[in-house]
Design an enzyme around this catalytic site. Structure first.
Site, PDB file in Angstrom:
ATOM      1  CG  ASP A   1     -10.594 -14.630  -5.706  1.00  0.00           C
ATOM      2  OD1 ASP A   1     -10.665 -15.871  -5.834  1.00  0.00           O
ATOM      3  OD2 ASP A   1      -9.823 -13.935  -6.389  1.00  0.00           O
TER       4      ASP A   1
ATOM      5  N   GLY B   1      -1.960 -10.637 -10.445  1.00  0.00           N
ATOM      6  CA  GLY B   1      -3.224 -11.052  -9.847  1.00  0.00           C
ATOM      7  C   GLY B   1      -4.352 -10.944 -10.838  1.00  0.00           C
ATOM      8  N   GLY B   2      -5.576 -11.083 -10.333  1.00  0.00           N
ATOM      9  CA  GLY B   2      -6.729 -11.023 -11.203  1.00  0.00           C
ATOM     10  C   GLY B   2      -6.930  -9.665 -11.834  1.00  0.00           C
ATOM     11  CG  PHE B   3      -6.845  -4.862 -10.927  1.00  0.00           C
ATOM     12  CD1 PHE B   3      -8.103  -4.419 -11.272  1.00  0.00           C
ATOM     13  CD2 PHE B   3      -5.797  -3.959 -10.921  1.00  0.00           C
ATOM     14  CE1 PHE B   3      -8.311  -3.085 -11.603  1.00  0.00           C
ATOM     15  CE2 PHE B   3      -5.995  -2.630 -11.241  1.00  0.00           C
ATOM     16  CZ  PHE B   3      -7.263  -2.198 -11.585  1.00  0.00           C
ATOM     17  N   GLY B   4      -4.207  -7.301 -12.402  1.00  0.00           N
ATOM     18  CA  GLY B   4      -3.075  -6.946 -13.250  1.00  0.00           C
ATOM     19  C   GLY B   4      -1.755  -7.276 -12.576  1.00  0.00           C
TER      20      GLY B   4
ATOM     21  CB  ILE C   1       6.439  -8.610  -6.127  1.00  0.00           C
ATOM     22  CG1 ILE C   1       5.234  -7.663  -6.028  1.00  0.00           C
ATOM     23  CG2 ILE C   1       7.724  -7.894  -5.808  1.00  0.00           C
ATOM     24  CD1 ILE C   1       5.061  -7.040  -4.649  1.00  0.00           C
TER      25      ILE C   1
ATOM     26  CB  VAL D   1       1.556  -6.989  -7.872  1.00  0.00           C
ATOM     27  CG1 VAL D   1       1.773  -6.284  -6.542  1.00  0.00           C
ATOM     28  CG2 VAL D   1       0.101  -7.426  -8.023  1.00  0.00           C
TER      29      VAL D   1
END
Length: 842
Positions: free
Chosen positions: A628, A513-516, A510, A518
């Site tokens: 952020d 993001g900045g982390f990975g 879906i 989703v």
């Protein structure tokens, strides 16, 4: 091998060479003087010389001098002088040390660890020796570096190895009765601590990508060192005194690539590359996809082929990246291929560099060479790329051979029976021991009267980092340590997450993001969740992973996304949140086919987000700064209730006797506080600035940064404030809502946004003040009634902090009507403002 040839023929200069290089030469000269690496061990020997020699501002000691002779051990050797040196050749090659028997140089090591060893060879002919006829071997502390070595041209052989003894010996041994050895110069110096890391290296083979462990224990020999998109770099412009060659001769299809360059110094970040990994100029030039004269729908790769010899050899491939082509974050997704295998899929440099553009990063791969004699590297656009932004980039390449690498041995057929019998017997013994161990464990468990405290249970090890990611908590989070039901109670098994997401099915993705990535999922208790999976093996995701767990496990609020749990198994870093049905605010404003939000609904969403941010700033002793805030990090549930998300960059606020937190700049382009960017001093007013950009984004329904627009319109906040100062802001309001906004409501809203976007934090309101004014704008929209004089009272922002910290729980249910988990009563938005100005409401 890394080879240096000498020629008086000048290289043709490109337009980029003539315009960029002179400027960069001065820049690198200053950098070299101010930031040059100083190795603890630093031995530079001019072999066969009776005097010292200065090359690239480095002093090489002649081994025939009194000082230099101490490094030369006993053995039969003579010094030679080249009476007819090559034009433009290095002064180091005017002499040589010739060995007629096994002889060595010995160096005292002050710092155990990774060292660089460079051996210079430039054959010439003297009265008694023709050095082209030399045949010899070279070893270091008993390990072979070169065997049956002979050559006709000048070469530099560079090795990277771990020195684990206080003495380091380089032995030159002639081969054959009439053989002899020689060397012109030797360099032995210690490397930076992070030059070769034992985690994060990826092994590429037909079965997929896995971690390659203990790369620092290998001896590496440099084969190629390439400045992609740039000109040749000499040792003078490198803090480790390396040479970097252009990539032009290695490109398979030159028309597929286009040079990119910048004059801005790279944004080096902690955890990424340093100037010792590669110099600035490597990260300031690149090759990108040549999209000229192609349609908007295109998929092709840029490919390089590097000669490495025939198969059976394993190489370390270090690829250097720095996004100097994107205007905004999360614009470029691309794939990396090595020898035809996918090495890195859907690479987003924004994820790996903490949301900072033009930030250097490198990735190490280990790959086996095939029988083609070349090693192929390709980069090309990912399927995640939009049609307008398909691109791929590469800044630098290093290829190093693993010397004397021994692969795991296979068992010969004649031993198969013995192995089979041994396996059966051993397996039976292990099975018996396992049954006995289970029996003992069950008995011990029955005897226990108390549960073991969570603090003593330890953490699931994260192999990529050599231990638990939460064993050492992020600095600046200043929250209490977990109690009995702390972090341990939030763990979710990896198998459960795989089941919830159908093994991370792409159809359930879906967003990213900045982390990975989703994914949407459903846990076994039928709870719908959003699963954020970090980039496996990434060195960059760990601090964000820690921070999210620490912060979200300690706070609960109606307008903050709730953490359901986390997983830290099998080198994975996964965060599981409550599923927020309608997704990010951004997609409800522009870029999708969703129905436009009404002005009242937009106000209510902004008010909800402001409540969440205000609670972050005031709900604990030091407060929490999000860092952020943007429209993609404000999510909407099924009732359009706003929830602030993504706390990976969050920091604790300053202490009572401090005014700010000094920290590296993190955030997203278009939303970043200019004062924070300039001074690197973080305050809660940085969040206020970012929220001000969101307010303009909500009003105008367009991105904070849009590189496809004209220059004056690219940055939304700057563009909108020009209209606001002229009293013409209504001209750029979203056409879908312009007819329904009451002028008084728009005026108050615009004034609030303008104050948030002040250049200096001291001139910006607190989030409590912002919340107050947004409530007022909503009241003006609904009733048209302006506030009474007594309502502009001395109510402080702290009085608006009606919520208190609630201990984290697994369930994300908000609670019954009139009894919300954030401590506020269940009221309609039309009554919120009146409650704020009444004593009962506070």
């Amino acid at each position: 091998m890394l080879t240096t040839h000498f020629s008086s023929k000048p290289r043709n200069l490109t337009l980029m060479d003539t315009k960029v290089v002179p400027f960069l030469s001065l820049t690198f000269y200053l950098i070299h003087l101010s930031a040059a690496f100083t190795p603890r061990d630093n031995y530079l020997i001019d072999c066969g010389s009776k005097a010292n020699t200065t090359v690239d501002n480095r002093n090489f000691i002649g081994d025939s001098t009194k000082l230099g002779s101490v490094y030369l051990s006993s053995g039969q050797s003579i010094s030679l002088t080249n009476t007819n040196p090559f034009l433009n050749s290095s002064m180091l090659y005017s002499t040589a040390r010739v060995f007629t028997s096994a002889s060595s140089y010995t160096f005292s090591i002050r710092k155990i660890g990774i060292h660089l060893v460079r051996l210079h060879f430039s054959p010439f002919t003297s009265q008694n020796y023709n050095l082209n006829n030399a045949n010899f071997s070279v070893s270091a502390n008993g390990v072979s570096l070169l065997g049956n070595f002979s050559f006709e041209f000048a070469v530099l052989r560079e090795f990277i190895l771990k020195v684990d003894k206080v003495e380091f010996e380089i032995l030159f041994a002639p081969i054959g009765d009439s053989g002899f050895a020689f060397v012109n110069a030797i360099e032995v110096f210690s490397a930076p601590d992070d030059f070769i890391l034992d985690h994060g290296t990826k092994l590429i083979d037909p079965n997929g990508v896995e971690e390659f462990k203990n790369i620092s224990s290998q001896i590496l020999e440099t084969v190629h060192r390439i400045n992609v998109g740039g000109s040749k770099l000499t040792p003078f412009n490198d803090t480790l005194w390396r040479s970097w060659l252009p990539d032009e001769d290695f490109l398979v299809l030159k028309s597929a690539a286009k040079i990119a360059s910048t004059t801005h110094v790279p944004n080096f970040q902690e955890g990424g590359a340093t100037r010792e990994i590669a110099p600035d100029y490597v990260y300031m030039t690149a090759q990108q996809m040549n999209r000229d004269n192609v349609t908007s729908i295109f998929m092709f790769n840029i490919t390089w082929e590097f000669p490495v010899g025939l198969g059976g050899v394993r190489h370390l491939v270090r690829l250097h990246f720095c996004d100097i082509v994107s205007i905004a974050l999360n614009q470029m997704y691309f794939n990396v291929f090595i020898n035809g295998f996918i090495a890195y899929k859907d690479l987003d440099l924004s994820v790996l560099t903490y949301h900072v553009l033009a930030s250097p990063y490198y990735i190490d791969f280990v790959v086996d060479s095939d029988n083609s004699g070349v090693l192929r590297i390709s980069v090309g656009p990912s399927e995640l790329s939009t049609s307008l932004r398909k691109n791929a980039i590469l800044n630098g390449v290093e290829i190093m051979k693993l010397v004397n690498f021994v692969a795991p041995q296979t068992v010969s057929k004649k031993n198969d029976i013995g192995v089979l019998v041994g396996s059966i017997v051993g397996g039976f013994v292990v099975l018996c021991l396992a049954i006995f161990a289970v029996f003992i464990a069950v008995r011990c468990w029955k005897r226990k009267t108390k549960s073991k405290p969570a603090e003593s249970m330890g953490w699931t090890p994260l192999r990529a980092y050599g231990g638990s990611s939460l064993a050492t908590l992020s600095e600046g989070t200043a929250l209490a340590s977990p109690g009995l039901n702390g972090y341990f109670g939030l763990r979710i098994a990896f198998a459960d997450i795989q089941s919830a997401t159908n093994n991370f099915d792409k159809s359930l993705m879906i967003g990213s993001g900045g982390f990975g990535m989703v994914y949407k999922g459903v846990l076994r208790d039928n709870m719908r969740v959003a699963v954020k999976r970090g980039v496996p093996g990434s060195r960059q995701g760990l601090p964000e992973f820690q921070t999210e767990i620490i912060i979200l496990s300690k706070i609960r609020h109606l307008h903050l996304v709730s953490l359901v749990g986390y997983c830290e198994e099998q080198s994975e870093m996964i965060l599981v949140y409550e599923y927020v049905e309608k997704g990010p605010l951004k997609k409800h404003l522009y870029g999708s086919a969703l129905l436009p939000l009404s002005w009242k609904k937009r106000l209510e969403i902004c008010i909800g987000a402001a409540r969440g941010i205000h609670y972050l700033h005031t709900g604990s002793a030091h407060g929490i700064i999000h860092r952020d805030i943007k429209s993609t990090n404000i999510l909407l549930d099924e009732n359009y209730v706003a929830k602030v998300a993504d706390f990976g960059l969050s920091k604790s606020g300053p202490c009572l006797n401090e005014t700010h937190v000094s920290t590296g700049v993190k955030g997203s382009f278009g939303y970043l506080d200019p004062e924070y960017f300039r001074r690197q001093q973080l305050t809660d007013k940085s969040d206020v600035y970012s929220f001000g950009v969101v307010l303009i984004e909500v009003l105008c329904a367009r991105p904070a940064v849009d590189p496809l627009l004209s220059r004056e319109q690219v940055n939304l906040a700057e563009w909108a404030m020009e209209f606001q100062k002229k009293g013409l802001l209504e001209q750029i309001v979203d056409p879908h809502i312009i007819g329904e906004i009451k002028p008084s409501s728009l005026k108050k809203y615009a004034e609030t946004a303008e104050k948030c976007l002040a250049d200096y934090g001291v001139d910006r309101p607190t989030m409590g003040d912002v919340l107050w004014n947004l409530e007022y704008a909503l009241q003006l929209q609904e009733t048209g009634r302006e506030r009474e004089l007594h309502e502009d009272s001395n109510i402080t922002a702290s009085e608006l902090a009606t919520q208190r910290v609630v201990p984290a729980i697994r369930s994300t249910n908000i609670g019954s009507e009139g009894d919300n988990i954030d401590g506020t009563s269940d009221i309609t938005t039309s009554r919120v403002f009146s409650q704020l100005i009444n004593k009962e409401g506070r």
